[in-house]
Write a protein that holds these residues in place. Structure first.
Motif, PDB file in Angstrom:
ATOM      1  N   ASN A   1      28.393  43.598  49.085  1.00  0.00           N
ATOM      2  CA  ASN A   1      27.421  43.072  48.130  1.00  0.00           C
ATOM      3  C   ASN A   1      28.039  42.028  47.208  1.00  0.00           C
ATOM      4  O   ASN A   1      27.339  41.426  46.405  1.00  0.00           O
ATOM      5  CB  ASN A   1      26.859  44.202  47.260  1.00  0.00           C
ATOM      6  CG  ASN A   1      25.803  45.022  47.975  1.00  0.00           C
ATOM      7  OD1 ASN A   1      25.067  44.507  48.806  1.00  0.00           O
ATOM      8  ND2 ASN A   1      25.737  46.311  47.663  1.00  0.00           N
ATOM      9  N   TYR A   2      29.360  41.848  47.335  1.00  0.00           N
ATOM     10  CA  TYR A   2      30.085  40.943  46.455  1.00  0.00           C
ATOM     11  C   TYR A   2      31.005  40.040  47.266  1.00  0.00           C
ATOM     12  O   TYR A   2      31.478  40.410  48.352  1.00  0.00           O
ATOM     13  CB  TYR A   2      30.924  41.733  45.430  1.00  0.00           C
ATOM     14  CG  TYR A   2      30.105  42.625  44.541  1.00  0.00           C
ATOM     15  CD1 TYR A   2      29.565  42.136  43.349  1.00  0.00           C
ATOM     16  CD2 TYR A   2      29.844  43.953  44.886  1.00  0.00           C
ATOM     17  CE1 TYR A   2      28.787  42.948  42.532  1.00  0.00           C
ATOM     18  CE2 TYR A   2      29.062  44.771  44.077  1.00  0.00           C
ATOM     19  CZ  TYR A   2      28.543  44.266  42.901  1.00  0.00           C
ATOM     20  OH  TYR A   2      27.768  45.063  42.104  1.00  0.00           O
TER      21      TYR A   2
ATOM     22  N   GLN B   1      32.107  45.649  40.391  1.00  0.00           N
ATOM     23  CA  GLN B   1      32.987  44.513  40.652  1.00  0.00           C
ATOM     24  C   GLN B   1      34.454  44.902  40.497  1.00  0.00           C
ATOM     25  O   GLN B   1      35.321  44.380  41.197  1.00  0.00           O
ATOM     26  CB  GLN B   1      32.652  43.360  39.701  1.00  0.00           C
ATOM     27  CG  GLN B   1      31.299  42.718  39.945  1.00  0.00           C
ATOM     28  CD  GLN B   1      30.181  43.374  39.160  1.00  0.00           C
ATOM     29  OE1 GLN B   1      30.270  44.550  38.809  1.00  0.00           O
ATOM     30  NE2 GLN B   1      29.123  42.638  38.884  1.00  0.00           N
TER      31      GLN B   1
ATOM     32  N   SER C   1      30.945  41.993  33.630  1.00  0.00           N
ATOM     33  CA  SER C   1      30.461  41.105  34.691  1.00  0.00           C
ATOM     34  C   SER C   1      29.606  39.959  34.161  1.00  0.00           C
ATOM     35  O   SER C   1      29.589  38.878  34.768  1.00  0.00           O
ATOM     36  CB  SER C   1      29.672  41.909  35.723  1.00  0.00           C
ATOM     37  OG  SER C   1      28.536  42.524  35.134  1.00  0.00           O
TER      38      SER C   1
ATOM     39  N   PRO D   1      34.845  38.431  41.086  1.00  0.00           N
ATOM     40  CA  PRO D   1      33.912  38.941  42.093  1.00  0.00           C
ATOM     41  C   PRO D   1      32.480  38.732  41.618  1.00  0.00           C
ATOM     42  O   PRO D   1      32.118  39.153  40.516  1.00  0.00           O
ATOM     43  CB  PRO D   1      34.260  40.436  42.173  1.00  0.00           C
ATOM     44  CG  PRO D   1      34.895  40.762  40.871  1.00  0.00           C
ATOM     45  CD  PRO D   1      35.499  39.503  40.322  1.00  0.00           C
ATOM     46  N   LEU D   2      31.679  38.071  42.426  1.00  0.00           N
ATOM     47  CA  LEU D   2      30.289  37.799  42.077  1.00  0.00           C
ATOM     48  C   LEU D   2      29.356  38.512  43.055  1.00  0.00           C
ATOM     49  O   LEU D   2      29.651  38.606  44.244  1.00  0.00           O
ATOM     50  CB  LEU D   2      29.985  36.297  42.117  1.00  0.00           C
ATOM     51  CG  LEU D   2      30.769  35.382  41.175  1.00  0.00           C
ATOM     52  CD1 LEU D   2      30.261  33.947  41.325  1.00  0.00           C
ATOM     53  CD2 LEU D   2      30.661  35.836  39.729  1.00  0.00           C
ATOM     54  N   ALA D   3      28.237  38.993  42.546  1.00  0.00           N
ATOM     55  CA  ALA D   3      27.217  39.575  43.412  1.00  0.00           C
ATOM     56  C   ALA D   3      26.665  38.480  44.322  1.00  0.00           C
ATOM     57  O   ALA D   3      26.628  37.298  43.954  1.00  0.00           O
ATOM     58  CB  ALA D   3      26.106  40.185  42.568  1.00  0.00           C
ATOM     59  N   ASN D   4      26.229  38.878  45.505  1.00  0.00           N
ATOM     60  CA  ASN D   4      25.710  37.900  46.455  1.00  0.00           C
ATOM     61  C   ASN D   4      24.613  37.035  45.857  1.00  0.00           C
ATOM     62  O   ASN D   4      24.512  35.838  46.161  1.00  0.00           O
ATOM     63  CB  ASN D   4      25.175  38.625  47.701  1.00  0.00           C
ATOM     64  CG  ASN D   4      26.288  39.204  48.558  1.00  0.00           C
ATOM     65  OD1 ASN D   4      27.444  38.789  48.470  1.00  0.00           O
ATOM     66  ND2 ASN D   4      25.938  40.175  49.396  1.00  0.00           N
TER      67      ASN D   4
ATOM     68  N   SER E   1      34.081  30.130  47.825  1.00  0.00           N
ATOM     69  CA  SER E   1      34.043  31.581  47.930  1.00  0.00           C
ATOM     70  C   SER E   1      35.099  32.080  48.899  1.00  0.00           C
ATOM     71  O   SER E   1      35.533  31.365  49.804  1.00  0.00           O
ATOM     72  CB  SER E   1      32.663  32.053  48.389  1.00  0.00           C
ATOM     73  OG  SER E   1      32.375  31.559  49.689  1.00  0.00           O
TER      74      SER E   1
ATOM     75  N   ASP F   1      31.198  48.052  48.471  1.00  0.00           N
ATOM     76  CA  ASP F   1      30.976  49.010  47.387  1.00  0.00           C
ATOM     77  C   ASP F   1      29.911  49.953  47.923  1.00  0.00           C
ATOM     78  O   ASP F   1      28.737  49.626  47.926  1.00  0.00           O
ATOM     79  CB  ASP F   1      30.522  48.291  46.123  1.00  0.00           C
ATOM     80  CG  ASP F   1      30.308  49.270  44.985  1.00  0.00           C
ATOM     81  OD1 ASP F   1      31.160  50.151  44.793  1.00  0.00           O
ATOM     82  OD2 ASP F   1      29.282  49.165  44.299  1.00  0.00           O
TER      83      ASP F   1
END
Length: 357
Positions: free
Chosen positions: A138-139, A168, A193, A209-212, A229, A236
């Protein structure tokens, strides 16, 4: 005397991070010390069998980050509930959810696996009541503009945005462990975050780390300036619902939580099966993303999976807690106490067989 910086000479970063969270924990605990006896009494009540019917006039305050949960139920035709939602709370980050639990402004939160561990470390009693297993990442890791880092091995010696109490954070720790990188080989910069994007843009951290769903907008703006990226296969695993033990000790509210769980599960199935509608109604209309950006997010979406048994989830949660303890971020804990097994299987029974892991 100015506050210590985690990069100051002679300062152990893990000690700094733990003490930083400890101060927050102490602040929260000082406001609820008088409730400790009540919390102790509530543990026994929380083990009582769930009521088959929700009593009238029962109310819950439920997390709905950016309005997503409320919108899911509306679009899926699941808005009719056997209790009153007194507030859909726009809250998502683990530390914020814990604070809202303490303030009694939230009854049910939706988070990843690490916030319940962090809450336990801070001395706040809460339980996991529903599980959705995520099998795909997801990240992803995003670099600051102008970075030449190409893989996780390139994280050595770099400043990494790290949120100890959020998903994250554990994704980062798992990526480092898989790459054989020790915590002392990197500079973990303590942030939440919601500070990651600003820190990346300003070059205060090299990696975050970024969420999609966050990444497309950031890369569109800063990709021409050298941001990019770095994808990994680190997942997770847990998307969960959890609630304070004091809420679950209230038989009426516990019954309401049990009635909410099937709708939570069905709502996620609806979103997965109707990506075009979700793209338009949520990402385009409420998040101001382009349709192309929305489609790039839903293309990465996990198929929701609600396990009839929580054994895999407990095992993963224990591995996460052990990973944090090894780094000195929390004390060791046996995570079985974080799960309220009265609710086990409720979500699975509500969805078709293909959505049970």
């Amino acid at each position: 005397m100015p506050p210590l910086s985690p990069s100051a000479p002679g300062v152990d970063r893990r000690l700094f991070l733990s003490s930083l969270l400890g101060v927050a924990a102490a602040a929260g605990l000082s406001g609820c010390a008088g409730a400790s006896a009540a919390d102790t009494r509530s543990k026994g009540a929380a083990s009582a069998p769930l009521a088959a019917k929700v009593p009238s006039a029962t109310k819950l305050k439920i997390a709905s980050y950016q309005g997503s949960q409320e919108l899911q139920l509306k679009l899926a035709g699941l808005s009719e509930l056997p209790f009153t939602v007194s507030s859909w709370v726009n809250i998502g980050a683990g530390p914020d959810v814990i604070n809202a639990f303490r303030a009694k402004s939230l009854d049910v939160g939706n988070n990843a696996g690490i916030p319940p561990i962090q809450a336990h470390y801070q001395g706040f009693d809460a339980k996991i009541v529903a599980i959705n297993i995520t099998r795909k990442p997801n990240y992803l890791f995003a670099t600051k503009p102008g970075s030449d880092i190409q893989d996780v091995q390139g994280f050595r010696g770099k400043k990494l945005a790290f949120s100890q109490g959020q998903a994250q954070g554990v994704v980062l720790l798992r990526a480092l462990k898989k790459a054989g990188i020790k915590y002392d080989d990197v500079d973990l910069v303590p942030l939440t975050s919601n500070q990651f994007l600003t820190a990346l843009q300003a070059g205060q951290v090299d990696i975050a780390p970024l969420a999609n769903q966050q990444a497309p907008a950031y890369l569109k703006q800063y990709g021409p300036k050298g941001a990019h990226s770095i994808t990994t296969d680190v997942v997770d695993l847990l998307n969960l619902l959890w609630a304070p033990t004091s809420v679950l000790a209230d038989s009426a509210k516990a019954a309401a939580v049990a009635a909410y769980i099937p709708r939570w599960a069905k709502g996620q199935v609806w979103v997965y099966e109707h990506p075009d509608a979700w793209n338009q109604e949520f990402y385009v209309k409420t998040q101001n993303l382009t349709l192309a950006q929305a489609q790039s997010i839903t293309k990465l979406a996990n198929k929701p999976l609600f396990p009839p048994s929580w054994d895999e989830a407990v095992k993963w949660e224990q591995e996460t807690a052990d990973l944090l303890a090894e780094g000195g971020f929390v004390k060791s804990v046996k995570v079985g106490s974080l799960f309220d097994r009265r609710f086990e299987g409720i979500a699975a029974k509500a969805v078709p067989a293909e959505y049970r892991s």
